[in-house]
Design a protein around this motif. Structure first.
Motif, PDB file in Angstrom:
ATOM      1  N   GLN A  86      -0.421 -29.359  28.193  1.00  0.00           N
ATOM      2  CA  GLN A  86      -0.565 -29.187  26.743  1.00  0.00           C
ATOM      3  C   GLN A  86       0.784 -29.077  26.030  1.00  0.00           C
ATOM      4  O   GLN A  86       0.857 -29.244  24.812  1.00  0.00           O
ATOM      5  N   TYR A  87       1.844 -28.813  26.785  1.00  0.00           N
ATOM      6  CA  TYR A  87       3.166 -28.672  26.184  1.00  0.00           C
ATOM      7  C   TYR A  87       3.921 -30.000  26.113  1.00  0.00           C
ATOM      8  O   TYR A  87       5.027 -30.059  25.560  1.00  0.00           O
ATOM      9  N   ILE A  88       3.348 -31.050  26.677  1.00  0.00           N
ATOM     10  CA  ILE A  88       4.024 -32.349  26.722  1.00  0.00           C
ATOM     11  C   ILE A  88       3.463 -33.273  25.645  1.00  0.00           C
ATOM     12  O   ILE A  88       2.247 -33.453  25.532  1.00  0.00           O
ATOM     13  N   HIS A  89       4.376 -33.841  24.851  1.00  0.00           N
ATOM     14  CA  HIS A  89       3.993 -34.735  23.765  1.00  0.00           C
ATOM     15  C   HIS A  89       4.874 -35.991  23.793  1.00  0.00           C
ATOM     16  O   HIS A  89       6.008 -35.948  24.311  1.00  0.00           O
ATOM     17  N   PRO A  90       4.380 -37.096  23.267  1.00  0.00           N
ATOM     18  CA  PRO A  90       5.160 -38.344  23.278  1.00  0.00           C
ATOM     19  C   PRO A  90       6.532 -38.171  22.628  1.00  0.00           C
ATOM     20  O   PRO A  90       6.710 -37.370  21.712  1.00  0.00           O
ATOM     21  N   LEU A  91       7.492 -38.919  23.176  1.00  0.00           N
ATOM     22  CA  LEU A  91       8.872 -39.014  22.663  1.00  0.00           C
ATOM     23  C   LEU A  91       9.722 -37.776  22.964  1.00  0.00           C
ATOM     24  O   LEU A  91      10.843 -37.660  22.484  1.00  0.00           O
ATOM     25  N   GLN A  92       9.199 -36.870  23.776  1.00  0.00           N
ATOM     26  CA  GLN A  92       9.998 -35.717  24.161  1.00  0.00           C
ATOM     27  C   GLN A  92      11.008 -36.082  25.248  1.00  0.00           C
ATOM     28  O   GLN A  92      10.820 -37.042  26.000  1.00  0.00           O
ATOM     29  N   ASN A  93      12.059 -35.275  25.328  1.00  0.00           N
ATOM     30  CA  ASN A  93      12.987 -35.299  26.456  1.00  0.00           C
ATOM     31  C   ASN A  93      12.652 -34.092  27.327  1.00  0.00           C
ATOM     32  O   ASN A  93      12.672 -32.958  26.839  1.00  0.00           O
ATOM     33  N   PRO A 110       0.352 -39.588  31.564  1.00  0.00           N
ATOM     34  CA  PRO A 110      -0.237 -40.904  31.269  1.00  0.00           C
ATOM     35  C   PRO A 110       0.815 -42.005  31.349  1.00  0.00           C
ATOM     36  O   PRO A 110       1.976 -41.801  30.981  1.00  0.00           O
ATOM     37  N   LYS A 111       0.425 -43.160  31.837  1.00  0.00           N
ATOM     38  CA  LYS A 111       1.368 -44.267  31.995  1.00  0.00           C
ATOM     39  C   LYS A 111       1.862 -44.807  30.652  1.00  0.00           C
ATOM     40  O   LYS A 111       2.929 -45.411  30.583  1.00  0.00           O
ATOM     41  N   ASN A 112       1.066 -44.623  29.602  1.00  0.00           N
ATOM     42  CA  ASN A 112       1.445 -45.181  28.308  1.00  0.00           C
ATOM     43  C   ASN A 112       2.118 -44.167  27.386  1.00  0.00           C
ATOM     44  O   ASN A 112       2.260 -44.414  26.190  1.00  0.00           O
ATOM     45  N   MET A 113       2.517 -43.008  27.913  1.00  0.00           N
ATOM     46  CA  MET A 113       3.197 -42.007  27.094  1.00  0.00           C
ATOM     47  C   MET A 113       4.708 -42.220  27.168  1.00  0.00           C
ATOM     48  O   MET A 113       5.290 -42.210  28.254  1.00  0.00           O
ATOM     49  N   SER A 114       5.337 -42.388  26.028  1.00  0.00           N
ATOM     50  CA  SER A 114       6.786 -42.591  25.979  1.00  0.00           C
ATOM     51  C   SER A 114       7.502 -41.252  26.118  1.00  0.00           C
ATOM     52  O   SER A 114       7.326 -40.352  25.292  1.00  0.00           O
ATOM     53  N   LEU A 115       8.304 -41.144  27.164  1.00  0.00           N
ATOM     54  CA  LEU A 115       9.048 -39.917  27.443  1.00  0.00           C
ATOM     55  C   LEU A 115      10.399 -40.266  28.049  1.00  0.00           C
ATOM     56  O   LEU A 115      10.576 -41.347  28.607  1.00  0.00           O
ATOM     57  N   GLN A 162      20.314 -33.280  26.058  1.00  0.00           N
ATOM     58  CA  GLN A 162      19.494 -32.213  25.504  1.00  0.00           C
ATOM     59  C   GLN A 162      18.036 -32.465  25.876  1.00  0.00           C
ATOM     60  O   GLN A 162      17.615 -33.617  25.987  1.00  0.00           O
ATOM     61  N   ALA A 163      17.288 -31.394  26.063  1.00  0.00           N
ATOM     62  CA  ALA A 163      15.879 -31.531  26.423  1.00  0.00           C
ATOM     63  C   ALA A 163      15.027 -30.607  25.562  1.00  0.00           C
ATOM     64  O   ALA A 163      15.471 -29.528  25.155  1.00  0.00           O
ATOM     65  N   ASP A 164      13.815 -31.045  25.283  1.00  0.00           N
ATOM     66  CA  ASP A 164      12.873 -30.206  24.547  1.00  0.00           C
ATOM     67  C   ASP A 164      12.320 -29.105  25.443  1.00  0.00           C
ATOM     68  O   ASP A 164      12.166 -27.955  25.019  1.00  0.00           O
ATOM     69  N   ILE A 165      12.016 -29.478  26.684  1.00  0.00           N
ATOM     70  CA  ILE A 165      11.411 -28.532  27.635  1.00  0.00           C
ATOM     71  C   ILE A 165      12.007 -28.752  29.025  1.00  0.00           C
ATOM     72  O   ILE A 165      12.292 -29.883  29.410  1.00  0.00           O
ATOM     73  N   ALA A 166      12.162 -27.663  29.748  1.00  0.00           N
ATOM     74  CA  ALA A 166      12.444 -27.749  31.187  1.00  0.00           C
ATOM     75  C   ALA A 166      11.294 -27.081  31.923  1.00  0.00           C
ATOM     76  O   ALA A 166      10.990 -25.906  31.688  1.00  0.00           O
TER      77      ALA A 166
END
Length: 266
Positions: A86-93, A110-115, A162-166
């Motif tokens: 739930q903490y992962i969203h598209p375009l995140q680092n 998901p294979k189609n999620m841009s990350l 830089q990263a949004d989440i580790a």
């Protein structure tokens, strides 16, 4: 130097739970007096028990091979990873540490999620190799054979990112100490990943709580969120929550959040 010798003693004793002072002095290339002094210090920390002429390793976090650990506590790991999604969203680092619970999370992407994913885990990189919308960055360093990961050789190198989440793992977890590893070499990579992330999330199943491992990788205060399962010792979970850490207690039976301490908006 002392901490390194302590870690080396624990590392040796994980392969041989009972060992003589003489054997240790030969393996460490130091005097028996030095070994006795170090064992006395480790006994005070409740890692070993000194006997006349030898030492016994007390309860310690297991140092197992990746392919053994991946088969352990699967239901709990799957539930923890499901909630972590739930903490992962598209375009995140995102930084993805090595570890079998994090590998469960990797397999859910998901294979189609841009990350963009920074990971020292060779298993994670291999899993994501056919996810063409995910950019993968693998840091340089030496291979850690048992957990199939890279030990970052230059922690400063990662500071350019830089990263949004580790998403982070550990060998053991204690309150108030935080996350621990078996050897100092493993702590450097975890600290490097945490250092560039806005949010640090530790994933661990109940078996990691309150067991002994020598080297502190992340302090409790370094963490923003802990996701664990409902078999974790409630007294320790409550103590950690009292330190202000957001903690999600997951029910493996239905992958739901059973209890949420210090809940924050996602």
């Amino acid at each position: 130097m002392k901490k390194e010798r302590h870690a080396k003693i624990i590392e040796i004793m994980q392969r041989q739970n009972v060992i003589t002072i003489k054997e240790l002095s030969e393996l460490l290339n130091c005097t028996e007096m030095t070994v006795r002094r170090n064992l006395d210090e480790l006994q005070e920390m409740n890692f070993v028990k000194r006997e006349r002429g030898y030492a016994v390793l007390l309860q310690s976090a297991k140092d197992t091979d990746y392919y053994i650990e991946i088969g352990e506590h699967q239901q709990e790991k799957h539930a923890i990873a499901t909630v972590a999604m739930q903490y992962i969203h598209p375009l995140q680092n995102i930084c993805m540490d090595s570890g079998t619970t994090i590998q469960q999370l990797i397999m859910m992407l998901p294979k189609n999620m841009s990350l963009s994913v920074i990971t020292p885990s060779l298993m994670a990189a291999l899993t994501l190799s056919n996810h063409t919308d995910i950019q993968i960055l693998i840091p340089g360093g030496l291979m850690h054979h048992s957990n199939r990961s890279i030990l970052i050789s230059d922690p400063e190198w990662i500071s350019q990112y830089q990263a949004d989440i580790a998403f982070l793992s550990c060998r053991s977890f204690r309150v108030p100490g935080g996350a621990f590893e078996h050897s100092q070499t493993l702590t450097t990579t975890k600290r490097a990943l945490a250092s560039i992330a806005k949010k640090k999330i530790l994933l661990l199943d109940y078996s990691k709580w309150n067991v002994n491992s020598l080297c502190n990788s992340l302090k409790l205060s370094d963490l923003d969120i802990i996701i664990t399962d409902n078999k974790a010792p409630l007294e320790l979970v409550t103590k950690a929550a009292q330190c202000g850490i957001e903690i999600l207690l997951v029910n493996p039976a239905d992958n739901s959040v059973q209890e949420h301490f210090n809940e924050q908006q996602i």
